[in-house]
Design an enzyme around this catalytic site. Structure first.
Site, PDB file in Angstrom:
ATOM      1  CG  ASN A 107     -33.081  51.187  46.388  1.00 16.41           C
ATOM      2  OD1 ASN A 107     -33.949  50.552  45.792  1.00 16.41           O
ATOM      3  ND2 ASN A 107     -33.106  51.375  47.689  1.00 16.41           N
ATOM      4  CE1 TYR A 157     -41.603  57.447  48.400  1.00 14.51           C
ATOM      5  CE2 TYR A 157     -40.944  55.174  48.015  1.00 14.51           C
ATOM      6  CZ  TYR A 157     -40.901  56.515  47.664  1.00 14.51           C
ATOM      7  OH  TYR A 157     -40.157  56.906  46.575  1.00 14.51           O
ATOM      8  CE  LYS A 213     -42.840  58.909  44.062  1.00 16.44           C
ATOM      9  NZ  LYS A 213     -42.462  60.342  43.839  1.00 16.44           N
ATOM     10  CB  THR A 215     -40.157  54.832  43.364  1.00 14.14           C
ATOM     11  OG1 THR A 215     -39.514  53.700  43.944  1.00 14.14           O
ATOM     12  CG2 THR A 215     -41.600  54.860  43.863  1.00 14.14           C
ATOM     13  CG  ASP A 216     -37.532  50.172  42.065  1.00 12.71           C
ATOM     14  OD1 ASP A 216     -37.821  50.815  43.096  1.00 12.71           O
ATOM     15  OD2 ASP A 216     -36.477  49.498  41.968  1.00 12.71           O
ATOM     16  CD  GLU A 217     -39.557  51.471  47.700  1.00 15.34           C
ATOM     17  OE1 GLU A 217     -40.532  51.520  48.467  1.00 15.34           O
ATOM     18  OE2 GLU A 217     -38.382  51.648  48.054  1.00 15.34           O
TER      19      GLU A 217
END
Ligand code: NAD
Ligand code: DAU
Length: 339
Positions: free
Chosen positions: A181, A152, A156, A127-129
């Site tokens: 997203n 979270y 990741k 994920t980009d997060e």
């Protein structure tokens, strides 16, 4: 060439969309779908494949090394695409341990089994997060340092580093994708877009965190799935590929568009207490996958949001079942007293 592919988390939102895509575009592949069926996994997402002898569903937990090993021994996949994860930021704030177990430990269990089985490709869906939060300008590139802010995204990021280590230490043929997203069919109605669609259809309030000006980059799930397949088949081992939709929007704009699409008024919007540690802005530079692998999103938000709303209108039974039972307790815990 005919292949056997192990897909983890293939009963969830993106995983089930990926399985459906594979069935259409790689009809001779055998898909082994390994999923624990947590609250987010749903066999209804796979109903169309019930009689498909090339889709084999295995209920199992990726943290269970014996179950994972048995699955590899029985099915001998050459390819692995790893979606299985605890995926919701708000739930990770309520309790982080399931995130550490599945996302960190579970990923290592899969890496170990994949190494022992000498798989040809292992694609880790991230994920980009993991890059943290941006200010008003700038984009995440694959070189942006990891700077995760939520339990979270920290879990990741941990899994991304384990995948990186598998390449550097063991020369495993791993690939990592980091996407923005997603939205589209089968998304669990805890995430912004399906939550707003289903609440609006039920005439309930739409809870917008903080000032509603946090920005996300939205990508239709089918585009994410075609990007994953492209990276699986053509990406360079050890590399990371960002995937994005070139479609940044503040949350409040998303919510207004959902309401317009459904034909409901903005009086349903309710600003509520902000998410703790809420990342302000995500934006992706996806030029590497475009340049090196020729992938580009095919859908615009203007095309795919109406399709998504139509899907939720046509599948009321699906989300009404999902929103009953344990969901009610989660909703109370997450939103009660927040207004
Ligand atoms: P989801 O929550 O809808 O589905 C997760 C799936 O994994 C479920 O089917 C669940 O049963 C399964 N699962 C969970 N724990 C498991 C375990 N221990 N063993 C086996 N199966 C388990 O998630 P999603 O939104 O489809 O996300 C899929 C992946 O894509 C995740 O890795 C997520 O981090 C990543 N991702 C999601 C988005 C997004 O916008 N949703 C964006 C970028 C990346
Ligand atoms: O960026 C990729 C990530 O996108 C994925 O890795 C995650 O798995 C996925 O859940 C998603 O994370 P976000 O936290 O960005 O998604 P979420 O749908 O939870 O929230 C999107 C934005 O909307 C965020 O700024 C918080 C806000 N929001 C969310 C909910 C659920 C609200 O304002 N109200 C809400 O009720």
């Amino acid at each position: 060439m005919s292949q056997t592919i192990l897909v983890t988390g293939g009963a969830g939102f993106i995983g089930s969309n990926f399985v459906h895509l594979l069935r259409r575009v790689r009809p001779d592949w055998t898909i082994v779908n390994f999923d624990a069926l947590t609250y987010a996994g749903n066999l209804e997402n796979l109903r169309a494949l019930e009689r498909d002898s090339r889709h084999l569903f295995v209920r199992g937990d990726i943290t269970d090394a014996a179950a994972v090993q048995a699955c590899f021994e029985q099915h001998r996949p050459q390819l692995v695409v790893h979606f299985a994860a605890e995926s919701h930021v708000d739930r990770s704030i309520l309790g982080a341990s399931a995130f550490v177990n599945t996302n960190v430990l579970g990923t290592q269990v899969l890496l170990d089994a994949s190494r022992a089985a000498k798989v040809e490709r292992f694609l880790h869906v991230s994920t980009d997060e993991v890059y943290g939060s941006l200010g008003a300008t700038g984009l995440f590139t694959e070189e942006t340092p990891l700077s995760a802010n939520s339990p979270y995204s920290a879990s990741k990021a941990g899994s991304d580093l384990l995948v990186r280590a598998a390449f550097h230490t063991h020369h495993m043929p791993v690939l990592t994708t980091r996407c923005s997203n997603n939205y589209g069919p089968y998304q669990f109605p805890e995430k912004l877009i399906p939550l707003m669609i289903t609440n609006a259809l039920e005439g309930k309030k739409l809870p917008v965190y903080g000032d509603g000006m946090n920005v996300r980059d939205w990508l239709y799930v089918e585009d994410h799935c075609t990007a994953i397949l492209r990276v699986l088949e053509a990406g360079a081992p050890g590399e990371v590929y960002n995937i994005g939709g070139n479609n940044e929007m503040p949350n409040i704009e998303i919510v207004r568009r959902v309401l317009r699409e459904i034909g409901k008024g903005e009086s349903l919007i309710e600003y509520v207490k902000d998410r703790p540690g809420h990342d302000r802005r995500y934006a992706i530079d996806a030029s590497k996958i475009e340049r090196e692998l020729g992938w580009r999103p095919q859908w615009t938000f203007e095309q795919a949001l109406p399709l998504t709303v139509k899907w939720y209108l046509a599948n009321r039974d699906w989300w009404q079942r999902v929103k009953s039972g344990a969901y009610q307790e989660y909703y109370r815990q997450q939103y009660q007293g927040r207004g």
